[in-house]
Design an enzyme around this catalytic site. Structure first.
Site, PDB file in Angstrom:
ATOM      1  N   GLY A  63       4.942  10.624 -15.273  1.00  0.00           N
ATOM      2  CA  GLY A  63       3.644  10.107 -14.874  1.00  0.00           C
ATOM      3  C   GLY A  63       3.349   8.673 -15.244  1.00  0.00           C
ATOM      4  O   GLY A  63       2.210   8.217 -15.109  1.00  0.00           O
ATOM      5  N   TRP A  65       4.092   5.755 -13.838  1.00  0.00           N
ATOM      6  CA  TRP A  65       3.604   4.899 -12.749  1.00  0.00           C
ATOM      7  C   TRP A  65       2.220   5.327 -12.283  1.00  0.00           C
ATOM      8  O   TRP A  65       1.349   4.484 -12.055  1.00  0.00           O
ATOM      9  CB  TRP A  65       4.602   4.906 -11.594  1.00  0.00           C
ATOM     10  CG  TRP A  65       5.729   3.942 -11.805  1.00  0.00           C
ATOM     11  CD1 TRP A  65       6.126   3.390 -12.984  1.00  0.00           C
ATOM     12  CD2 TRP A  65       6.593   3.403 -10.805  1.00  0.00           C
ATOM     13  NE1 TRP A  65       7.183   2.549 -12.782  1.00  0.00           N
ATOM     14  CE2 TRP A  65       7.490   2.543 -11.458  1.00  0.00           C
ATOM     15  CE3 TRP A  65       6.711   3.584  -9.434  1.00  0.00           C
ATOM     16  CZ2 TRP A  65       8.488   1.843 -10.770  1.00  0.00           C
ATOM     17  CZ3 TRP A  65       7.702   2.893  -8.741  1.00  0.00           C
ATOM     18  CH2 TRP A  65       8.575   2.030  -9.404  1.00  0.00           C
ATOM     19  N   ASP A  83       7.161  15.255  -7.520  1.00  0.00           N
ATOM     20  CA  ASP A  83       8.383  15.250  -8.318  1.00  0.00           C
ATOM     21  C   ASP A  83       8.933  16.672  -8.394  1.00  0.00           C
ATOM     22  O   ASP A  83       8.191  17.652  -8.313  1.00  0.00           O
ATOM     23  CB  ASP A  83       8.128  14.718  -9.732  1.00  0.00           C
ATOM     24  CG  ASP A  83       9.413  14.227 -10.404  1.00  0.00           C
ATOM     25  OD1 ASP A  83       9.553  13.002 -10.578  1.00  0.00           O
ATOM     26  OD2 ASP A  83      10.272  15.063 -10.736  1.00  0.00           O
ATOM     27  N   ASP A  99      10.932  19.606  -4.536  1.00  0.00           N
ATOM     28  CA  ASP A  99      12.054  18.732  -4.199  1.00  0.00           C
ATOM     29  C   ASP A  99      11.724  17.958  -2.929  1.00  0.00           C
ATOM     30  O   ASP A  99      11.590  18.541  -1.844  1.00  0.00           O
ATOM     31  CB  ASP A  99      13.316  19.572  -4.005  1.00  0.00           C
ATOM     32  CG  ASP A  99      14.579  18.731  -3.897  1.00  0.00           C
ATOM     33  OD1 ASP A  99      14.475  17.535  -3.547  1.00  0.00           O
ATOM     34  OD2 ASP A  99      15.670  19.267  -4.160  1.00  0.00           O
ATOM     35  N   ASP A 124      10.146   5.849  -7.890  1.00  0.00           N
ATOM     36  CA  ASP A 124      10.967   5.671  -9.091  1.00  0.00           C
ATOM     37  C   ASP A 124      12.008   6.789  -9.163  1.00  0.00           C
ATOM     38  O   ASP A 124      12.517   7.118 -10.227  1.00  0.00           O
ATOM     39  CB  ASP A 124      10.073   5.681 -10.338  1.00  0.00           C
ATOM     40  CG  ASP A 124      10.742   5.026 -11.545  1.00  0.00           C
ATOM     41  OD1 ASP A 124      11.580   4.123 -11.344  1.00  0.00           O
ATOM     42  OD2 ASP A 124      10.438   5.416 -12.685  1.00  0.00           O
ATOM     43  N   LYS A 164      12.857   1.841  -6.770  1.00  0.00           N
ATOM     44  CA  LYS A 164      13.964   1.621  -7.700  1.00  0.00           C
ATOM     45  C   LYS A 164      15.276   1.868  -6.978  1.00  0.00           C
ATOM     46  O   LYS A 164      15.456   2.900  -6.336  1.00  0.00           O
ATOM     47  CB  LYS A 164      13.854   2.558  -8.906  1.00  0.00           C
ATOM     48  CG  LYS A 164      15.046   2.449  -9.865  1.00  0.00           C
ATOM     49  CD  LYS A 164      14.782   3.129 -11.187  1.00  0.00           C
ATOM     50  CE  LYS A 164      14.690   4.633 -11.066  1.00  0.00           C
ATOM     51  NZ  LYS A 164      14.433   5.274 -12.383  1.00  0.00           N
TER      52      LYS A 164
END
Length: 208
Positions: A63, A65, A83, A99, A124, A164
């Site tokens: 958490g 971000w 997530d 997922d 991320d 990322k």
């Protein structure tokens, strides 16, 4: 032999992790993770967030971000986060555990976004790393391609995308693809990102 190598590697990682100044600062400030500082650095340079925005956060747990972004968008803003791992609640964040690669999870995520477009998609996400670039990089590229596809579906014109990416095979092609979709694209390596890590952050603004 393999067990000893893994043990030594794990020991080095743990030693590096717990002596990392950003890890220590995160613990002191009560932050979810050191990733908070990475996004703060990106915000200082690229000014992605404004009050009232709607944001999609992919690979959100634990958490860091989302925790940072809610301070920037205020009470009128909204974050839809996803997530595979669980995440403790954050006020202003609508979290979906699942997922992202699963079609049913993706459908549920898009339903939460609704018909309105969002101003920022941030990712991320990273695969479980095995330490072999020939395996890790393709897995990572698959995830970032999915994140880019999500941005195509839900970003408003002029919107922003931050992701990322681990440098390696496919990176330049991916960067080229992003440049075709956004007016301005920067590759950032925040100070809070470990120097030896292959990770960089592509910050794309001005969705065409």
């Amino acid at each position: 032999m393999t067990g000893k190598k893994r043990s030594a590697s794990s020991s080095r990682w743990l030693q590096e992790h717990f002596s990392d100044k950003y890890v220590l600062q995160a613990q002191k400030k009560g932050l979810r993770s050191r990733a908070w500082f990475k996004l703060d650095e990106i915000q200082q340079s690229d000014k992605l967030f404004k009050p009232g925005m709607t944001i999609v956060d992919l690979g959100a747990a634990p958490g860091g971000w989302s925790q940072y972004a809610v301070t920037q968008i205020g009470g009128q803003g909204r974050i839809i986060a996803c997530d595979l791992l669980p995440m403790d609640p954050i006020v202003g964040v609508d979290f979906l555990q699942g997922d992202f690669r699963d079609e049913l999870v993706l459908k549920a995520l898009l339903e939460r976004v609704g018909d309105s477009k969002v101003q920022v998609v941030m990712s991320d996400m990273a695969p479980n790393m095995c330490g072999t670039p020939a395996v890790d990089i393709p897995r990572s590229m698959y995830l970032v391609e999915l994140a880019l596809e999500m941005s195509r579906d839900v970003l408003a014109p002029g919107g922003s995308f931050v992701v990322k990416v681990f440098q390696g095979e496919g990176f330049e092609e991916y960067l080229k693809e992003i440049r075709s979709l956004f007016a301005k694209v920067k590759v950032r390596k925040p100070d809070s990102s470990r120097a030896r890590s292959r990770e960089v952050y592509i910050v794309a603004t001005g969705r065409k």
